[in-house]
Write a protein that holds these residues in place. Structure first.
Motif, mmCIF file in Angstrom:
data_model
loop_
_atom_site.group_PDB
_atom_site.id
_atom_site.type_symbol
_atom_site.label_atom_id
_atom_site.label_comp_id
_atom_site.label_asym_id
_atom_site.label_seq_id
_atom_site.Cartn_x
_atom_site.Cartn_y
_atom_site.Cartn_z
ATOM 1 N N GLY A 197 0.821 -1.336 0.031
ATOM 2 C CA GLY A 197 0.163 -0.037 0.059
ATOM 3 C C GLY A 197 0.898 1.333 0.051
ATOM 4 N N ARG A 198 2.272 1.261 -0.678
ATOM 5 C CA ARG A 198 2.920 2.283 -0.516
ATOM 6 C C ARG A 198 3.433 2.921 -1.965
ATOM 7 N NH1 ARG A 198 5.461 2.080 4.625
ATOM 8 N NH2 ARG A 198 5.951 4.301 4.308
ATOM 9 N N LEU A 199 2.709 2.356 -2.976
ATOM 10 C CA LEU A 199 3.257 2.795 -4.292
ATOM 11 C C LEU A 199 2.982 4.232 -4.524
ATOM 12 C CD1 LEU A 199 4.387 1.657 -6.900
ATOM 13 C CD2 LEU A 199 1.988 1.138 -7.665
ATOM 14 N N ASP A 200 1.952 4.833 -4.161
ATOM 15 C CA ASP A 200 1.760 6.281 -4.357
ATOM 16 C C ASP A 200 2.663 6.912 -3.576
ATOM 17 O OD1 ASP A 200 -0.289 5.315 -5.957
ATOM 18 O OD2 ASP A 200 -1.945 5.708 -4.581
ATOM 19 N N ASP A 201 3.253 6.552 -2.722
ATOM 20 C CA ASP A 201 4.199 7.410 -1.984
ATOM 21 C C ASP A 201 5.667 7.184 -2.314
ATOM 22 O OD1 ASP A 201 2.093 8.442 -0.221
ATOM 23 O OD2 ASP A 201 2.354 6.411 1.114
ATOM 24 N N ALA A 202 5.979 6.278 -3.156
ATOM 25 C CA ALA A 202 7.297 5.911 -3.672
ATOM 26 C C ALA A 202 7.951 6.891 -4.555
ATOM 27 C CB ALA A 202 7.373 4.295 -3.926
ATOM 28 N N TRP A 203 9.026 7.032 -4.611
ATOM 29 C CA TRP A 203 9.867 7.982 -5.713
ATOM 30 C C TRP A 203 10.691 7.109 -6.135
ATOM 31 C CZ3 TRP A 203 8.448 12.526 -7.279
ATOM 32 C CH2 TRP A 203 7.203 13.556 -6.601
ATOM 33 N N TYR A 204 11.229 7.512 -7.291
ATOM 34 C CA TYR A 204 12.369 6.882 -7.990
ATOM 35 C C TYR A 204 13.555 7.691 -8.576
ATOM 36 C CZ TYR A 204 14.826 4.856 -12.170
ATOM 37 O OH TYR A 204 15.910 4.226 -13.235
ATOM 38 N N VAL A 205 14.840 7.472 -8.375
ATOM 39 C CA VAL A 205 16.024 8.136 -8.464
ATOM 40 C C VAL A 205 17.082 7.385 -9.542
ATOM 41 C CG1 VAL A 205 17.518 9.968 -7.865
ATOM 42 C CG2 VAL A 205 15.221 9.728 -6.411
ATOM 43 N N GLU A 206 17.365 7.993 -10.279
ATOM 44 C CA GLU A 206 18.390 7.130 -11.137
ATOM 45 C C GLU A 206 19.756 8.313 -11.418
ATOM 46 O OE1 GLU A 206 18.426 6.735 -16.006
ATOM 47 O OE2 GLU A 206 16.943 5.821 -15.074
ATOM 48 N N ARG A 207 20.950 7.644 -11.089
ATOM 49 C CA ARG A 207 22.214 8.440 -11.275
ATOM 50 C C ARG A 207 22.101 9.647 -10.599
ATOM 51 N NH1 ARG A 207 21.319 5.800 -16.572
ATOM 52 N NH2 ARG A 207 22.899 4.176 -16.796
ATOM 53 N N ALA A 208 21.709 9.719 -9.163
ATOM 54 C CA ALA A 208 21.461 10.986 -8.523
ATOM 55 C C ALA A 208 23.088 11.791 -8.756
ATOM 56 C CB ALA A 208 21.243 10.550 -7.276
ATOM 57 N N THR A 209 22.725 13.032 -8.848
ATOM 58 C CA THR A 209 24.043 14.119 -8.932
ATOM 59 C C THR A 209 24.659 13.984 -10.116
ATOM 60 O OG1 THR A 209 25.677 12.988 -7.749
ATOM 61 C CG2 THR A 209 24.040 13.919 -6.186
ATOM 62 N N THR A 210 24.325 13.157 -10.876
ATOM 63 C CA THR A 210 25.221 13.157 -12.181
ATOM 64 C C THR A 210 24.625 13.967 -13.147
ATOM 65 O OG1 THR A 210 24.268 11.187 -13.207
ATOM 66 C CG2 THR A 210 25.915 10.670 -11.664
ATOM 67 N N ASP A 211 25.167 14.160 -14.595
ATOM 68 C CA ASP A 211 24.423 14.867 -15.511
ATOM 69 C C ASP A 211 23.321 13.845 -16.325
ATOM 70 O OD1 ASP A 211 26.115 12.750 -16.757
ATOM 71 O OD2 ASP A 211 27.187 14.344 -18.286
ATOM 72 N N LYS A 212 23.413 12.492 -15.980
ATOM 73 C CA LYS A 212 22.373 11.652 -16.473
ATOM 74 C C LYS A 212 21.376 11.289 -15.403
ATOM 75 C CE LYS A 212 25.317 9.370 -19.543
ATOM 76 N NZ LYS A 212 25.855 8.247 -20.104
ATOM 77 N N GLN A 213 20.881 12.345 -14.374
ATOM 78 C CA GLN A 213 20.105 12.274 -13.412
ATOM 79 C C GLN A 213 18.732 12.247 -13.907
ATOM 80 O OE1 GLN A 213 20.752 14.649 -9.775
ATOM 81 N NE2 GLN A 213 18.977 15.671 -10.488
#
Length: 500
Positions: A197-213
């Protein structure tokens, strides 16, 4: 006196997030070691590149396997354990010689880091120090502008490799969570978040702080685009009052990336090419090549005929001018008889002068065929196309004669097609004026594809009627040899030395 071992955390990707201490130790080290997959590129080394100095010894520790299968008798774990033991002994040799060794680690060395495997094997034998780094979890929280926890809340860090049922149970019992090791596990992670029951609260982050973030809600992310260097976050429940920072205007300006898909096999697609395809809004190319790109419902696909390169390039440049990220795909390498030159040629028009263009290389068909046959390109060679659609036959014949008289190995692209059979007959006759009929010839067809075949013949026995557009020929030089192996198979190679 033995050297000293350092496990140095580099942070999540931005070189400016490397600590002052880490930068100092990297610059001072006698030996800099880093883990890498078999393609040889290392994210850790790329982050640390600005802090390296000339004259340092580099020790790339290349994993024998990552996610693929292995024939090691101990299976995957046996192969990895053997690799870690061998890597530790390589570093021990430097330490025994009195050299200080820095092992680079993305993020923090002890936070799912590869360095810990070296530490376990060496820290009891040598003086060792671990230099902490900013973790990807902290970076992702900062990118989202959402705190991980506050007051008495609990943060749980979980690997995405857990079964969805077990992962869902753990997610249901925590305030905040960071889920690591995504990539292939992403669909199971999303399923677990939904069950909890947590999908609506979940966030995705890819390659944080890089130029491909990249970041967004987990529910909105296409699983086909998720790399290993990503994570899912359940921020503090109190973070609902926070608003994730908008990406600045122009954060993703339009651009054209010309991508080499390699000659056919999926495992020959480079990680850089995979990333470029995942980031694209539009995929443009000759229809069979577009079909080789994994379907992504977020992207638009624009397939066209193989004889409209200039129109295709102009179309891609126009999309990019209007803010789209466009991948123009080519088989093999885009700079070898393919779309890179077409895009750059069309971009000479002032109308496109402000559109960024990037070329992502690919494994060439010549390299692929050569590898299947042995090493026929082991000495000087040239690459030619027999297609006279864009250049006259007289030019082809002149160049072919020059290459043959110079005793170069010749890789021949586009040797024949349904409407173009005579050129190969004429080319063979011309080559026989300079080469012995027993000269080895490698015929590769659909190499890397489902109908792959590779055969070795001679220039005298080469039958042009058996060759079509899906073939690539490698014509040997006077030095090219054929060796029969113990199992009866033939391998072709051209020696690296040439007789004086």
């Amino acid at each position: 006196m033995a050297g000293r071992l350092y496990g140095v955390g580099l942070g999540p990707g931005d070189p400016e997030l490397v600590t002052v201490k880490a930068a100092r130790l990297i610059a001072a080290a006698d030996v800099v070691a880093y883990h890498a997959a078999r393609h040889g590129r290392s994210n850790a080394r790329a982050i640390a590149a600005a802090y390296l100095r000339v004259g340092q010894i580099e020790e790339p520790l290349i994993y024998p396997v990552t996610t693929e299968t292995t024939d090691h008798p101990g299976g995957y774990q046996g192969a990895i354990d053997e690799f870690y033991a061998a890597s530790a002994e390589r570093l021990a040799a430097h330490l025994d010689a009195g050299r200080d060794v820095v092992v680079l680690a993305e993020g923090d060395p002890f936070f799912y880091g590869s360095y810990m495997h070296m530490h376990k094997r060496l820290a009891h034998r040598y003086e060792a120090e671990v230099v902490p780094g900013v973790t990807s979890v902290s970076a992702a929280s900062a990118v989202l502008g959402r705190p991980l926890m506050e007051r008495d809340e609990t943060l749980t860090v979980l690997p995405g490799t857990l079964p969805p049922d077990e992962l869902a149970a753990k997610l249901a019992g925590t305030d905040s969570a960071a889920i690591m090791k995504l990539g292939r596990t992403f669909e199971g992670v999303r399923e677990a978040l939904d069950r909890a029951g947590r999908l609506d609260d979940a966030w995705y982050v890819e390659r944080a702080t890089t130029d491909k973030q990249r970041h967004g809600r987990v529910a909105d992310i296409d699983p086909a685009t998720v790399p290993y260097f990503s994570l899912a976050l359940l921020p503090s429940p109190a973070a609902a009052a926070f608003v994730a920072p908008a990406e600045p205007a122009g954060a993703h300006p339009g651009q054209v990336t010309v991508v080499g898909l390699g000659p056919g096999a999926r495992e020959w697609l480079t990680p850089e090419a995979q990333a470029a395809l995942a980031e694209a809004d539009d995929v443009v190319g000759y229809a069979p090549y577009v079909d080789r790109v994994p379907l992504n419902p977020r992207q638009r696909r624009h397939a066209s005929d193989n004889r409209v390169e200039a129109e295709r390039a102009a179309f891609a440049l126009d999309l990019a001018k209007h803010g789209r990220r466009v991948a123009v795909v080519s088989s093999g390498d885009p700079g070898v008889f393919a779309m890179a030159a077409a895009v750059l040629e069309v971009s000479e028009d002032p109308h496109w002068k402000d559109v960024p263009i990037r070329i992502v290389p690919g494994l060439t068909a010549a390299q692929a065929v050569a590898s299947r046959a042995g090493a026929p390109l082991g000495h000087d060679f040239c690459i030619m196309s027999l297609s006279d659609r864009l250049k006259p036959w007289d030019v082809i014949a002149s160049r072919l004669a020059s290459a043959a008289s110079a005793d170069l190995v010749i890789a021949i692209y586009n040797p024949a097609s349904q409407s173009r059979k005579e050129q190969l007959v004429r080319a063979r006759d011309l080559l026989l004026e300079h080469r012995d009929p027993q000269t080895p010839v490698v015929v590769g067809r659909d190499v890397g594809g489902p109908q792959e075949s590779v055969r070795v013949t001679t220039l005298g026995d080469l039958d042009p009627a058996t060759i079509d557009m899906r073939c690539l020929l490698i014509i040997g030089s006077s030095q090219t040899r054929v060796v029969t192996r113990g199992d009866g198979s033939a391998q072709v190679f051209t020696p690296r030395s040439y007789p004086s």
